[in-house]
Design an enzyme around this catalytic site. Structure first.
Site, PDB file in Angstrom:
ATOM      1  N   SER A   1     -29.839  30.855  35.929  1.00  0.00           N
ATOM      2  CA  SER A   1     -31.376  31.522  35.887  1.00  0.00           C
ATOM      3  C   SER A   1     -32.265  30.623  35.396  1.00  0.00           C
ATOM      4  CB  SER A   1     -31.570  32.917  34.959  1.00  0.00           C
ATOM      5  OG  SER A   1     -32.723  33.290  34.701  1.00  0.00           O
TER       6      SER A   1
ATOM      7  N   TYR B   1     -30.268  36.429  26.370  1.00  0.00           N
ATOM      8  CA  TYR B   1     -29.848  36.521  27.832  1.00  0.00           C
ATOM      9  C   TYR B   1     -30.086  34.960  28.417  1.00  0.00           C
ATOM     10  CZ  TYR B   1     -30.630  36.523  33.005  1.00  0.00           C
ATOM     11  OH  TYR B   1     -30.319  36.457  34.084  1.00  0.00           O
TER      12      TYR B   1
END
Length: 258
Positions: free
Chosen positions: A137, A149
């Site tokens: 990401s 995350y």
């Protein structure tokens, strides 16, 4: 000759479904891995009927050690492409989050990537060919977009880049794909409100799949789909990290997500 096989985790929606359809169209048979057996069966039926491919379904929760081991065993049996796409984020702040949920997030986003890649590489190296695609990401490149995350995706980027160097010249390649905001179920499932994000920052699944596979064909280890995200990540390497954190907290919604 037997058709090549691509194993894809998290293929029932979003980016994973995009990769599944693309590899089926490109002539691969598939192994599809996800928790939702009903949606797995629906996608498998679609790809068998429309693309004429052999599709194996492997229901598994990658947060569960026994399920990860079962998927790793299938990887060790030999696949030509491994797409580590499964992953999730959560809403709320780190200090209020359920520790078990945080651990599950790391098990899916990090441990599964490591374990499945480790299982898939030996037969790829024996065959002198193979591709591992790890979906990371932009959050892994820009500090401040959440805590656990972002850290998990930074691990995926570093792992992929380091492993790619060790595999240089073997015929086996490892790549990290770093999407920004993509129109999928991801944020809805995480309970993260995204209504304030400008439309120009959103990518489609096809944007991500097509651009990343073009980058992989060119031999690029790191793929950042979208000119807007290329610009952001380039700027992130050039400006002081405190400014990057401020930018991502303001525009990347760094609060309220783990």
């Amino acid at each position: 000759m037997a058709r090549p096989v691509a194993l894809i985790t998290g293929p029932t929606s979003g980016i994973g479904a995009g990769y599944a359809r693309r590899f089926a169209a490109d002539g691969y048979d598939l192994v599809l891995v996800a928790r939702d057996s009903g949606r797995l069966a629906d996608l498998a039926g679609e790809l068998r009927n429309e693309a004429g491919r052999d599709v194996e379904v492997l229901p598994a929760d990658l947060a569960d050690a026994d399920d990860r081991a079962a998927v790793a065993e299938r990887c060790a049996a030999g696949v030509q492409v491994l797409v580590n796409n499964a992953g999730f984020g959560t809403s709320g702040e780190f200090w209020t989050a359920d520790p078990a949920l945080l651990q599950a997030q790391l098990d899916v986003n990090v441990t599964a990537v490591m374990q499945l890649t480790r299982a898939a590489l030996p037969p790829m190296l024996d065959a002198d060919t193979g591709t591992v695609i790890n979906v990371a990401s932009v959050a892994g490149l820009l500090s401040g977009r959440g805590s656990t995350y972002s850290a998990s995706k930074a691990w995926v980027v570093s792992f992929s880049e380091g492993l790619a160097g060790g595999l240089d010249g073997t015929g086996v390649s490892v790549h990290a794909v770093c999407p920004g905001f993509v129109r999928t179920e991801f944020h809805q499932r995480a309970g993260i409100e995204m209504g304030s994000v400008p439309s120009l920052m959103w990518l489609s699944v096809d944007d991500v799949v097509n651009e990343s596979l073009a980058d992989i064909a060119r031999g690029r280890v790191l793929s950042v789909p979208g000119v807007q995200y290329k610009a952001l990540t380039t700027a992130g390497r050039l400006v002081p990290r405190n400014l990057v954190r401020a930018m991502t907290n303001t525009f990347g919604r760094g609060r309220g997500r783990t």
